[in-house]
Motif scaffolding. Structure first.
Motif, PDB file in Angstrom:
ATOM      1  N   ALA A 261       0.811  -1.218   0.000  1.00  0.00           N
ATOM      2  CA  ALA A 261       0.000   0.000   0.000  1.00  0.00           C
ATOM      3  C   ALA A 261       0.844   1.266   0.000  1.00  0.00           C
ATOM      4  N   GLN A 262       0.398   2.244  -0.803  1.00  0.00           N
ATOM      5  CA  GLN A 262       0.995   3.572  -0.780  1.00  0.00           C
ATOM      6  C   GLN A 262       0.310   4.472   0.238  1.00  0.00           C
ATOM      7  N   VAL A 263      -0.907   4.065   0.631  1.00  0.00           N
ATOM      8  CA  VAL A 263      -1.677   4.851   1.591  1.00  0.00           C
ATOM      9  C   VAL A 263      -2.647   3.917   2.295  1.00  0.00           C
ATOM     10  N   PHE A 264      -2.936   4.219   3.551  1.00  0.00           N
ATOM     11  CA  PHE A 264      -3.900   3.440   4.321  1.00  0.00           C
ATOM     12  C   PHE A 264      -5.206   4.223   4.456  1.00  0.00           C
ATOM     13  N   MET A 265      -6.285   3.489   4.658  1.00  0.00           N
ATOM     14  CA  MET A 265      -7.604   4.101   4.773  1.00  0.00           C
ATOM     15  C   MET A 265      -7.762   4.867   6.078  1.00  0.00           C
ATOM     16  N   GLY A 266      -7.358   4.262   7.185  1.00  0.00           N
ATOM     17  CA  GLY A 266      -7.541   4.881   8.489  1.00  0.00           C
ATOM     18  C   GLY A 266      -8.981   4.756   8.970  1.00  0.00           C
ATOM     19  N   ASP A 267      -9.205   5.155  10.196  1.00  0.00           N
ATOM     20  CA  ASP A 267     -10.552   5.093  10.779  1.00  0.00           C
ATOM     21  C   ASP A 267     -11.536   5.994  10.050  1.00  0.00           C
ATOM     22  N   VAL A 268     -11.035   7.084   9.480  1.00  0.00           N
ATOM     23  CA  VAL A 268     -11.920   8.024   8.798  1.00  0.00           C
ATOM     24  C   VAL A 268     -12.657   7.344   7.662  1.00  0.00           C
ATOM     25  N   GLY A 269     -12.016   6.393   6.997  1.00  0.00           N
ATOM     26  CA  GLY A 269     -12.676   5.670   5.921  1.00  0.00           C
ATOM     27  C   GLY A 269     -13.422   4.454   6.403  1.00  0.00           C
ATOM     28  N   ALA A 270     -12.792   3.668   7.275  1.00  0.00           N
ATOM     29  CA  ALA A 270     -13.379   2.396   7.705  1.00  0.00           C
ATOM     30  C   ALA A 270     -14.677   2.597   8.478  1.00  0.00           C
ATOM     31  N   LEU A 271     -14.680   3.519   9.443  1.00  0.00           N
ATOM     32  CA  LEU A 271     -15.896   3.749  10.230  1.00  0.00           C
ATOM     33  C   LEU A 271     -17.038   4.247   9.355  1.00  0.00           C
ATOM     34  N   ALA A 272     -16.713   5.128   8.404  1.00  0.00           N
ATOM     35  CA  ALA A 272     -17.753   5.701   7.552  1.00  0.00           C
ATOM     36  C   ALA A 272     -18.321   4.672   6.586  1.00  0.00           C
ATOM     37  N   LEU A 273     -17.461   3.870   5.970  1.00  0.00           N
ATOM     38  CA  LEU A 273     -17.931   2.880   5.003  1.00  0.00           C
ATOM     39  C   LEU A 273     -18.816   1.835   5.679  1.00  0.00           C
ATOM     40  N   GLY A 274     -18.394   1.364   6.847  1.00  0.00           N
ATOM     41  CA  GLY A 274     -19.190   0.373   7.560  1.00  0.00           C
ATOM     42  C   GLY A 274     -20.555   0.900   7.944  1.00  0.00           C
ATOM     43  N   ALA A 275     -20.597   2.139   8.425  1.00  0.00           N
ATOM     44  CA  ALA A 275     -21.874   2.743   8.812  1.00  0.00           C
ATOM     45  C   ALA A 275     -22.765   2.953   7.593  1.00  0.00           C
TER      46      ALA A 275
END
Length: 360
Positions: A261-275
């Motif tokens: 990976a060149q970049v990670f999603m982080g909580d900002v992406g994971a929490l939003a996508l799951g919700a």
């Protein structure tokens, strides 16, 4: 947004009426978010590097992850920008479902952003304390659950439908709010737990989001819903555009997030996508099917619950490490093998979930 413009321009040229078709706007939603992700991705990654917003890797995890320390994170910001911009551009903004899903995505993304910011910028290893993260998730989850329940137009919107049975529809009543809450908050955290390997969480999110887009289209069309014996939810079809935007943004992000990976999603992406996925599943009244399709997210979450419970009760661990993907890593599976095999499992589960639409 552009739908309003097309409606206005239709009085001068009837060809603009083509933008009323969900299928066209869904495709445009995919292309718009995909294009934004691919075009802005390199600039966004350079900016994160300049700001030294890099991932801190825990030293108690697999040794193979130590080399990832310093990789830019908070890439979920790009995903959310692409999704929300595309959805606002092509969706009917008078549709309550669209506004609710966009609000959920932004709200949970904001919680994740604060958590990531405290970790990587303020160098606070704990980030947003778990109790406060769960508190704000709960506030948003309950607010959305109450909003959906109080604005329900037809009885089908608050019933639980069971796959394989034509006439089984459980009237949830007040329990609808509880179910909706757990779907949003639960899957928000489930995707976050899964986001531990390069591309592991984003590709299942794309596949499940695409499947939910198809279901939304069918549920929102009276003829298709009647033929398939699934609930008809007026207005739910408009979520095709959001689901398309999610799929496009996810694929664009995967271009940079694939191993290594060149970049990670982080909580900002994971929490939003799951919700977002959780609330869409509730709106289209296919929670059980969604649960099936999200098997990877479910087993990752269950592995953590079982690990913690076993260690507290017996002092022993069931898995070498939880979540489950770390267990297979410590068994000697290379990271790409774990990722691709989890993707394959998701493909099979999504296809099985879609097959239940006809098996009624």
């Amino acid at each position: 947004m552009l739908l309003w413009l097309a409606d206005y321009l239709q009085q001068y040229y009837s060809g603009f009426g083509v933008f009323k078709y969900l299928t066209l706007r869904g495709i445009l939603g995919v292309m718009t978010s995909l294009g934004i992700s691919l075009l802005l991705g390199p600039w966004f990654i350079r900016k994160l590097n300049q700001l030294q917003i890099g991932q801190t890797v825990r030293d108690d995890g697999p040794e193979s992850h130590l080399s990832k320390s310093g990789t830019p994170t908070m890439g979920g910001t790009l995903i959310l920008f692409s999704i929300i911009f595309s959805a606002l551009l092509w969706s009917d903004l008078s549709n309550r479902f669209v506004l609710i899903v966009i609000s959920v995505t932004f709200g949970f993304g904001l919680i994740g952003w604060v958590d990531d910011y405290r970790k990587v910028v303020e160098k606070n290893s704990k980030g947003l304390p778990a109790k406060w993260k769960y508190f704000w998730q709960s506030i948003l989850g309950l607010a959305v659950a109450v909003a959906l329940y109080s604005t329900a137009v037809v009885p089908e919107e608050t019933k639980l439908y069971i796959p394989f049975f034509k006439h089984v529809a459980i009237d949830l009543g007040f329990f609808y709010i509880i179910l909706t809450y757990f779907m949003i908050v639960g899957f928000s955290n489930a995707v976050n737990l899964t986001d531990g390997l390069d591309g592991l969480a984003i590709m299942p999110s794309v596949m499940i989001g695409s499947a939910l887009g198809l279901i939304a289209y069918l549920v929102g069309n009276f003829n298709f819903a009647s033929y398939l014996n699934i609930p008809f939810v007026p207005g739910a079809g408009e979520l095709v555009i959001f689901c398309g935007a999610l799929a496009g943004a996810g694929l664009g992000f995967l271009w940079f997030n694939t191993y290594p990976a060149q970049v990670f999603m982080g909580d900002v992406g994971a929490l939003a996508l799951g919700a977002a996925l959780g609330v869409i599943a509730v709106i289209v009244r296919h929670e059980v099917v969604f649960f099936i399709m999200s098997g990877v997210f479910v087993m990752e979450t269950v592995s953590v619950i079982l690990q913690v419970a076993s260690f507290q009760l017996t002092g022993r661990r069931i898995f070498r490490m939880a979540p489950l993907h770390h267990h297979f890593e410590l068994k000697g599976w290379p990271e790409p093998r774990v990722i691709v095999r989890f993707w394959i499992i998701t493909v099979m589960l999504v296809l099985f979930g879609l097959a239940t639409l006809k098996l009624r």
